[in-house]
Design a protein around this motif. Structure first.
Motif, mmCIF file in Angstrom:
data_model
loop_
_atom_site.group_PDB
_atom_site.id
_atom_site.type_symbol
_atom_site.label_atom_id
_atom_site.label_comp_id
_atom_site.label_asym_id
_atom_site.label_seq_id
_atom_site.Cartn_x
_atom_site.Cartn_y
_atom_site.Cartn_z
ATOM 1 N N HIS A 323 0.821 -1.221 0.000
ATOM 2 C CA HIS A 323 0.000 0.000 0.000
ATOM 3 C C HIS A 323 0.855 1.271 0.000
ATOM 4 C CE1 HIS A 323 0.784 -0.402 4.304
ATOM 5 N NE2 HIS A 323 0.412 0.841 4.454
ATOM 6 N N LEU A 324 2.174 1.125 0.227
ATOM 7 C CA LEU A 324 3.053 2.297 0.133
ATOM 8 C C LEU A 324 3.851 2.299 -1.166
ATOM 9 C CD1 LEU A 324 4.318 2.577 3.827
ATOM 10 C CD2 LEU A 324 2.433 3.804 2.734
ATOM 11 N N CYS A 325 3.675 1.235 -1.992
ATOM 12 C CA CYS A 325 4.297 1.220 -3.328
ATOM 13 C C CYS A 325 3.453 2.044 -4.297
ATOM 14 C CB CYS A 325 4.394 -0.209 -3.866
ATOM 15 S SG CYS A 325 5.664 -1.206 -3.097
ATOM 16 N N THR A 326 2.149 1.818 -4.280
ATOM 17 C CA THR A 326 1.265 2.585 -5.159
ATOM 18 C C THR A 326 1.088 3.992 -4.549
ATOM 19 O OG1 THR A 326 -0.519 1.442 -4.015
ATOM 20 C CG2 THR A 326 0.024 0.644 -6.191
ATOM 21 N N ASP A 327 0.498 4.901 -5.325
ATOM 22 C CA ASP A 327 0.443 6.306 -4.893
ATOM 23 C C ASP A 327 -0.219 6.499 -3.534
ATOM 24 O OD1 ASP A 327 1.731 6.917 -7.172
ATOM 25 O OD2 ASP A 327 0.017 7.815 -8.201
ATOM 26 N N ASN A 328 0.415 7.291 -2.687
ATOM 27 C CA ASN A 328 -0.107 7.569 -1.344
ATOM 28 C C ASN A 328 0.526 8.859 -0.830
ATOM 29 O OD1 ASN A 328 2.273 6.864 0.678
ATOM 30 N ND2 ASN A 328 2.368 5.418 -1.026
ATOM 31 N N ALA A 329 -0.046 9.408 0.238
ATOM 32 C CA ALA A 329 0.471 10.684 0.770
ATOM 33 C C ALA A 329 1.538 10.478 1.837
ATOM 34 C CB ALA A 329 -0.677 11.500 1.342
ATOM 35 N N ALA A 330 1.604 9.265 2.417
ATOM 36 C CA ALA A 330 2.604 9.007 3.461
ATOM 37 C C ALA A 330 4.010 9.181 2.880
ATOM 38 C CB ALA A 330 2.414 7.601 4.013
ATOM 39 N N MET A 331 4.215 8.674 1.678
ATOM 40 C CA MET A 331 5.547 8.774 1.056
ATOM 41 C C MET A 331 5.908 10.241 0.772
ATOM 42 S SD MET A 331 4.731 7.338 -2.772
ATOM 43 C CE MET A 331 4.132 8.430 -4.075
ATOM 44 N N ILE A 332 4.904 11.049 0.512
ATOM 45 C CA ILE A 332 5.150 12.482 0.242
ATOM 46 C C ILE A 332 5.583 13.175 1.542
ATOM 47 C CG2 ILE A 332 4.071 14.645 -0.561
ATOM 48 C CD1 ILE A 332 4.492 12.354 -2.728
ATOM 49 N N ALA A 333 4.927 12.812 2.656
ATOM 50 C CA ALA A 333 5.301 13.383 3.952
ATOM 51 C C ALA A 333 6.725 12.958 4.314
ATOM 52 C CB ALA A 333 4.307 12.933 5.019
ATOM 53 N N ALA A 334 7.078 11.686 4.054
ATOM 54 C CA ALA A 334 8.421 11.186 4.386
ATOM 55 C C ALA A 334 9.483 11.924 3.563
ATOM 56 C CB ALA A 334 8.501 9.680 4.135
ATOM 57 N N ALA A 335 9.229 12.082 2.269
ATOM 58 C CA ALA A 335 10.185 12.804 1.415
ATOM 59 C C ALA A 335 10.330 14.243 1.901
ATOM 60 C CB ALA A 335 9.718 12.777 -0.039
ATOM 61 N N GLY A 336 9.216 14.868 2.244
ATOM 62 C CA GLY A 336 9.241 16.248 2.745
ATOM 63 C C GLY A 336 10.011 16.345 4.046
ATOM 64 N N GLY A 337 9.835 15.359 4.909
ATOM 65 C CA GLY A 337 10.482 15.372 6.225
ATOM 66 C C GLY A 337 11.980 15.157 6.149
ATOM 67 N N LEU A 338 12.450 14.451 5.125
ATOM 68 C CA LEU A 338 13.888 14.191 5.020
ATOM 69 C C LEU A 338 14.605 15.211 4.141
ATOM 70 C CD1 LEU A 338 13.971 10.319 5.096
ATOM 71 C CD2 LEU A 338 15.075 11.862 6.686
ATOM 72 N N GLN A 339 13.881 15.772 3.191
ATOM 73 C CA GLN A 339 14.547 16.775 2.346
ATOM 74 C C GLN A 339 14.325 18.174 2.895
ATOM 75 O OE1 GLN A 339 13.436 15.696 -1.686
ATOM 76 N NE2 GLN A 339 15.214 14.360 -1.690
ATOM 77 N N ASN A 340 13.233 18.335 3.614
ATOM 78 C CA ASN A 340 12.955 19.495 4.459
ATOM 79 C C ASN A 340 13.415 20.856 3.938
ATOM 80 O OD1 ASN A 340 11.944 20.794 6.569
ATOM 81 N ND2 ASN A 340 13.295 19.939 8.133
ATOM 82 N N SER A 341 12.872 21.278 2.809
ATOM 83 C CA SER A 341 13.193 22.626 2.328
ATOM 84 C C SER A 341 11.878 23.356 2.089
ATOM 85 C CB SER A 341 14.006 22.542 1.042
ATOM 86 O OG SER A 341 13.396 21.642 0.161
ATOM 87 N N SER A 342 11.441 24.101 3.095
ATOM 88 C CA SER A 342 10.115 24.707 2.996
ATOM 89 C C SER A 342 10.162 26.027 2.215
ATOM 90 C CB SER A 342 9.528 24.922 4.386
ATOM 91 O OG SER A 342 10.341 25.794 5.101
ATOM 92 N N VAL A 343 9.007 26.381 1.691
ATOM 93 C CA VAL A 343 8.880 27.639 0.944
ATOM 94 C C VAL A 343 7.669 28.397 1.495
ATOM 95 C CG1 VAL A 343 9.848 26.701 -1.190
ATOM 96 C CG2 VAL A 343 7.367 26.620 -0.841
ATOM 97 N N SER A 344 7.567 29.661 1.145
ATOM 98 C CA SER A 344 6.400 30.435 1.552
ATOM 99 C C SER A 344 5.179 29.957 0.759
ATOM 100 C CB SER A 344 6.649 31.911 1.257
ATOM 101 O OG SER A 344 5.421 32.584 1.109
ATOM 102 N N TRP A 345 4.003 30.109 1.343
ATOM 103 C CA TRP A 345 2.780 29.710 0.631
ATOM 104 C C TRP A 345 2.624 30.480 -0.679
ATOM 105 C CZ3 TRP A 345 -0.682 33.643 -0.142
ATOM 106 C CH2 TRP A 345 -0.583 34.744 0.707
ATOM 107 N N LYS A 346 3.320 31.604 -0.777
ATOM 108 C CA LYS A 346 3.212 32.417 -2.013
ATOM 109 C C LYS A 346 4.050 31.809 -3.141
ATOM 110 C CE LYS A 346 3.084 36.548 0.723
ATOM 111 N NZ LYS A 346 4.118 37.296 1.412
ATOM 112 N N ASP A 347 5.036 30.962 -2.781
ATOM 113 C CA ASP A 347 6.036 30.527 -3.759
ATOM 114 C C ASP A 347 5.939 29.060 -4.167
ATOM 115 O OD1 ASP A 347 7.150 33.029 -3.800
ATOM 116 O OD2 ASP A 347 8.408 32.601 -2.039
#
Ligand code: KG4
Ligand code: ZN
Length: 360
Positions: A323-347
């Motif tokens: 269930h984590l091989c096919t498209d899901n949002a958990a993998m997106i959160a994990a990638a975000g948490g490890l690459q961790n480069s936030s931007v402003s909501w405007k950008d």
């Protein structure tokens, strides 16, 4: 760090809450909700972008609401409270522009409303980072995390409906493409060949099921580029060969169809495993990571396990649960948490053609 992930690149609408263990760099899944408009697309034999986007719009808020409710136990009136998250990670591409915009605009609004950092995530990285998620919540209750740390350098094979890429990761910020497909993706080959066999869309799991009763050696389908010096793939010749075989047999019986499915699966698995192992040996990696819908294939998993044991026994293999091989949002959160480069909501902007060009 606790993250809300949002995924809407194609026909799945997903939201998930993940908690990062700062010591191990791995994630615990607190909730992972997916709504899919797949049954609508199965009828048309493929995805109609406008239909997918409209369905995204219908599902996005209820899906986020449920992910927060399951993740934090909010109920009733409390639902209006700001959830205790540290950031929102959202898929910005690649994908269908109409679908992507639904997730990106929702994440932008929530970031502004809740005053939370916003992390743009490349969906392809998401498939790789699914390997950093632990799904066993009991381990956390006992105060322990599964200590299966991924060692760098690692080689990732991303095999989905739109991509077949071999990616070398020396660290979270040093990621380069070692090879990719020159024509169709592996998932696309499964889907197109499935159509020839009158199987529903997406055909990967149906070919795998049919293949269970088939003879993988009855038809010897070509394995293009298998001996080439690079780490590229090509699947269109295989598709054409299967098409010729199907056309040459009048009214194929169930056994013949199963044999075609098994021979197709055999050829695709053979190509993927051989090329990946060759690249793993070349770059002298310590881990191999699989990701994407095709990584849910059992034969692919078994063949990788067996060949690594025989040829590269010092290399560790990681494959996310199905269930984590096919498209899901958990993998997106994990990638975000490890690459961790936030931007402003405007950008933040959706980019349907995003590739592995930056660590976003
Ligand atoms: O990663 P994914 O869910 O969506 C994309 O980002 O494209 O991958 C979908 C692809 C489809 O082509 C589907 O046929 C294939 O993954 N797939 C499989 C299996 N499950 C899904 N292919 C082979 N065997 C499976 N068990
Ligand atoms: Zn995907």
């Amino acid at each position: 760090m606790t993250l809300l992930g949002i995924e809407s690149s194609c026909d799945e609408t997903g939201a998930a809450v993940l908690k990062k263990d700062e010591k191990t760099g791995r994630f615990l899944l607190l909730s992972n909700i997916i709504a899919s408009s797949l049954s609508l697309h199965a009828k048309t034999g493929g995805i109609i972008p406008e239909v997918a986007a409209r369905e995204q719009l219908k599902y996005i808020l209820p899906v986020i609401d449920r992910a927060i409710e399951e993740g934090f136990g909010f109920t009733g009136a409390d639902k209006d409270a700001v959830p205790p998250i540290d950031a929102i990670a959202v898929t910005v591409g690649p994908g269908l522009i109409g679908s992507l915009l639904v997730g990106v605009e929702t994440a932008r609004t929530l970031s502004y409303l809740w005053d939370k950092p916003l992390i743009p995530v490349n969906h392809l990285y998401g498939h790789i980072y699914a390997n950093w998620i632990d799904t066993d919540t009991k381990q956390m209750e006992n105060g322990k995390w599964k200590m299966v740390n991924i060692q760098f350098p690692a080689l990732a094979l991303v095999v989905s409906g739109g991509h077949t890429d071999i990616v070398l990761m020396r660290s979270h910020s040093d990621i380069t493409v070692a090879g990719g497909t020159r024509d169709d993706a592996a998932g696309e080959a499964f889907d197109k060949i499935g159509r020839l066999l009158s199987l529903p869309y997406p055909a990967g799991p149906f070919i795998a099921k049919l293949a269970e009763s088939g003879d993988p050696k009855r038809f010897r389908f070509p394995r293009p580029l298998i001996g080439s010096d690079d780490f590229d793939f090509s699947f269109s010749g295989l598709k054409t060969a299967v098409m010729r075989t199907v056309q040459s047999i009048e009214n194929p019986d169930e056994k013949t169809k199963a044999d075609i499915a098994a021979s197709t699966e055999h050829a695709i698995v053979d190509i993927l495993v051989r090329k990946t192992l060759k690249a793993a040996a070349h770059y002298d990696v310590r881990s191999i990571l699989l990701g994407g819908g095709v990584a849910a294939n059992e034969k692919l998993k078994r063949t990788f396990e067996q060949k690594i044991k025989e040829q590269l026994s010092e290399v560790s293999l990681f494959i996310p649960p199905k269930h984590l091989c096919t498209d899901n949002a958990a993998m997106i959160a994990a990638a975000g948490g490890l690459q961790n480069s936030s931007v402003s909501w405007k950008d933040i902007h959706a980019d349907p053609d995003l590739y592995f060009r930056s660590p976003v």
